[in-house]
Design a protein around this motif. Structure first.
Motif, PDB file in Angstrom:
ATOM      1  N   GLU A 168       0.832  -1.199   0.000  1.00 60.45           N
ATOM      2  CA  GLU A 168       0.000   0.000   0.000  1.00 60.45           C
ATOM      3  C   GLU A 168       0.868   1.251   0.000  1.00 60.45           C
ATOM      4  N   GLN A 209       0.745   4.285  -2.666  1.00 62.88           N
ATOM      5  CA  GLN A 209       0.591   5.688  -2.282  1.00 62.88           C
ATOM      6  C   GLN A 209       1.719   6.548  -2.849  1.00 62.88           C
ATOM      7  N   ASP A 241       1.087   7.149  -6.482  1.00 63.89           N
ATOM      8  CA  ASP A 241       0.010   8.124  -6.678  1.00 63.89           C
ATOM      9  C   ASP A 241       0.512   9.554  -6.507  1.00 63.89           C
TER      10      ASP A 241
END
Length: 311
Positions: free
Chosen positions: A46, A50, A53
């Motif tokens: 994750e 992130q 992104d």
């Protein structure tokens, strides 16, 4: 969408010390309503998502920092190129002329300038990484984002600065009779591997520097020592020739990651720097150092994600 549960308020006097196990009923209630601890470290996968992104933020932050770095100087962005060139000139006077390290090294000026530019890339990345968290606490405490964005941004900034310098390096190479060949394309994989290595090392130093700000004052001495052991101003082979040094010392000097990336760039750009001047399996060394430091540095930094800016 899961909500965020803010950290509990400081306990009053006589209450159990912080760090004790949370109330089971409170934990069950939070889990039932999808609440999570504010600032909790995400899973590694994750965290990578992130970070991806935020890739546009990383690029924009690096560009803004690069522009602002010399905004107060009258020559502005010229210093991006002038600084490593002045360093190379000083090293040429001291090491090339006074100490005589240019003897036996064909194309010494391209040899020296290439070494200075490539080592400066690593040096600046590590120095900037060391301060990336401790020097941006306002940003870290005000906004929620993967903290790895900061050391990655600073390393990207140093890569952009190196690319400006590479234009001057090409002019110097052409001025000293180097003809562009297909080997010049090796610059791309060599710089890619060095960037990954630099970023991993910068992440290690960012975590250490976040808890020990004084480390930033010590780093210039460490980096200067590393530079002298990396063959920036002299040929390691010529220095070792005829000297009885322990075998492990020669292995360490040749496997030194800074020396490996410098040698790769010299091999790519300088005609007289041929295969016999490269340590064995140099590409394996370059790839191994990039993989090792990139993975270890990233995981090491991620492990302390929830603690940055809270000390």
């Amino acid at each position: 969408m899961p909500q965020t549960l803010a950290p509990p308020a400081p306990a009053p006097a006589g209450a159990p010390a912080s760090g004790t196990s949370p109330d089971p009923e409170l934990s069950a209630l939070a889990e039932r309503h999808g609440l999570t601890v504010s600032g909790a470290r995400p899973s590694l996968s994750e965290y990578v998502r992130q970070l991806w992104d935020r890739r546009h933020f990383i690029s924009a932050f690096a560009g803004a920092k690069l522009t602002a770095q010399y905004s107060q100087a009258k020559l502005g962005q010229v210093w991006q190129v002038a600084t490593p060139l002045l360093n190379a000139f000083v090293y040429y006077l001291i090491f090339g002329l006074l100490i005589g390290t240019r003897k036996g090294v064909p194309d010494f000026v391209p040899f020296l300038v290439t070494g200075v530019f490539i080592f400066t890339f690593t040096q600046s990345s590590v120095m900037a990484g060391t301060r990336s968290i401790s020097g941006n606490l306002g940003l870290v405490r005000a906004l929620h984002f993967p903290r790895a964005c900061l050391p990655v941004s600073f390393c990207l900034m140093q890569l952009q600065q190196l690319l400006f310098s590479m234009g001057v390096l090409v002019v110097i190479l052409l001025g000293y009779g180097q003809i562009p060949t297909w080997s010049w394309l090796l610059v791309i994989p060599a710089l890619t591997l060095q960037f990954v290595f630099n970023t991993g090392l910068a992440m290690v130093m960012a975590r250490l520097g976040s808890k020990t700000p004084d480390l930033a004052q010590l780093m210039p001495f460490i980096m200067r020592t590393w530079m002298y052991a990396s063959g920036v101003m002299f040929s390691i082979d010529l220095i070792l020739k005829g000297k009885h040094v322990p075998a492990f010392v020669e292995v360490l000097l040749n496997a030194n990651p800074a020396a490996v990336y410098i040698d790769l760039m010299r091999f790519a750009l300088i005609d007289s720097f041929t295969h016999d001047k490269l340590p064995p399996h140099v590409w394996a060394f370059a790839g191994g150092w990039a993989l090792l430091m990139g993975v270890v540095g990233f995981v090491y930094f991620w492990k302390a994600e929830e603690r940055y800016g809270r000390g």
